[in-house]
Design an enzyme around this catalytic site. Structure first.
Site, mmCIF file in Angstrom:
data_model
loop_
_atom_site.group_PDB
_atom_site.id
_atom_site.type_symbol
_atom_site.label_atom_id
_atom_site.label_comp_id
_atom_site.label_asym_id
_atom_site.label_seq_id
_atom_site.Cartn_x
_atom_site.Cartn_y
_atom_site.Cartn_z
ATOM 1 N N HIS A 1 -0.140 4.833 6.134
ATOM 2 C CA HIS A 1 0.299 4.117 5.010
ATOM 3 C C HIS A 1 1.848 3.816 5.113
ATOM 4 C CE1 HIS A 1 -0.207 2.611 0.661
ATOM 5 N NE2 HIS A 1 1.225 2.742 0.872
ATOM 6 N N GLU A 2 2.515 5.128 4.992
ATOM 7 C CA GLU A 2 3.808 4.859 5.002
ATOM 8 C C GLU A 2 4.573 4.245 6.123
ATOM 9 O OE1 GLU A 2 5.161 5.308 1.943
ATOM 10 O OE2 GLU A 2 3.439 6.267 1.383
ATOM 11 N N GLN B 1 10.435 -0.195 0.234
ATOM 12 C CA GLN B 1 10.004 -0.163 -1.062
ATOM 13 C C GLN B 1 11.227 0.045 -2.178
ATOM 14 O OE1 GLN B 1 6.670 2.901 -0.031
ATOM 15 N NE2 GLN B 1 5.902 1.562 -1.749
ATOM 16 N N CYS C 1 -0.588 2.315 -3.870
ATOM 17 C CA CYS C 1 0.830 2.347 -3.528
ATOM 18 C C CYS C 1 1.753 1.969 -4.878
ATOM 19 C CB CYS C 1 0.803 1.007 -2.648
ATOM 20 S SG CYS C 1 2.413 0.623 -1.954
ATOM 21 N N LEU C 2 3.035 2.660 -4.782
ATOM 22 C CA LEU C 2 3.908 2.449 -5.746
ATOM 23 C C LEU C 2 4.371 0.815 -6.072
ATOM 24 C CD1 LEU C 2 5.947 5.435 -5.496
ATOM 25 C CD2 LEU C 2 4.266 4.961 -7.487
ATOM 26 N N GLY D 1 4.391 9.419 -0.796
ATOM 27 C CA GLY D 1 5.227 8.686 -0.056
ATOM 28 C C GLY D 1 6.198 7.692 -0.387
ATOM 29 N N HIS E 1 4.250 0.423 5.958
ATOM 30 C CA HIS E 1 5.542 -0.373 5.102
ATOM 31 C C HIS E 1 6.892 -0.878 6.144
ATOM 32 C CE1 HIS E 1 4.144 -0.250 1.025
ATOM 33 N NE2 HIS E 1 3.954 1.253 1.223
HETATM 34 NI NI NI Z 1 2.900 2.180 -0.412
#
Ligand code: NI
Length: 191
Positions: free
Chosen positions: A144-145, A54, A102-103, A49, A148
């Site tokens: 999680h997404e 981000q 997480c990226l 995701g 953000h």
């Molecule tokens: Ni993340």
């Protein structure tokens, strides 16, 4: 379409409350191009995701997609889903331990407590209403997404900091036990 740079933890954009979009904003060519970039960037980075902040854009848009993901081989497939202004309602008192990465948090994973059954209301990328129940491991990905979009990173929710590990040490020491738990969860909730 273009691959965008991904913000790393410490950049203030990841801590902002993202702005909700109007239908007019959403349907503008700029926002539609942005969503194409978000999806392309997620795929390029092998993310399960990616949320708009981000890629340095604090608007309430996130994308989720899992197609036999090498970063997360235990995750069930999820077709490409774009959520705009999503709202979560937790439907159960149950929680499960999810080993997240997480990226925006390079080379770190940790255990986060997530609800295994949620209702999500949102718009899709065209502005059509979305209202669905998401269960199991996939519910963790959604939480999680959507976190953000409210300036929350998984490390904020790590219940025991001693669970934090690099990806290499995860594979060496934690992966086998977690895959076992993840398989049981998917078997129980069907996703
Ligand atoms: Ni993340």
């Amino acid at each position: 379409m273009a691959i965008r740079k991904i913000a790393s933890i410490g950049h203030p954009v990841l801590r902002e409350q993202s702005r909700a979009l109007s239908l007019e904003d959403l349907r503008s060519p700029d926002t539609q191009r942005f969503i194409d970039d978000l999806v392309e960037t997620m795929r390029d980075a092998n993310g399960a995701g990616l949320a708009a902040p981000q890629v340095y854009t604090p608007i309430q848009v996130c994308a989720i997609e899992v197609r036999s993901n090498p970063r997360y081989p235990y995750k069930p497939d999820v077709p490409l889903t774009v959520l705009v202004n999503p709202v979560i309602q937790v439907l159960t008192d149950e929680r499960f331990d999810n080993y997240e990465g997480c990226l925006s948090v390079p080379n770190l994973r940790g255990i986060v407590s997530r609800a295994p059954e949620i209702r999500v209301t949102a718009w899709d990328r065209e502005g059509a209403p979305v209202d669905k129940i998401i269960r199991g491991l996939t519910a963790g990905t959604y939480q999680h997404e959507i976190d953000h979009l409210h300036g929350v990173i998984f490390v904020d929710r790590v219940t025991d900091p001693r669970s934090l590990c690099t990806w290499t040490e995860f594979e060496r020491h934690h992966q086998a036990a977690f895959f076992e738990r993840a398989r049981a969860l998917v078997a129980h909730w069907g996703s």
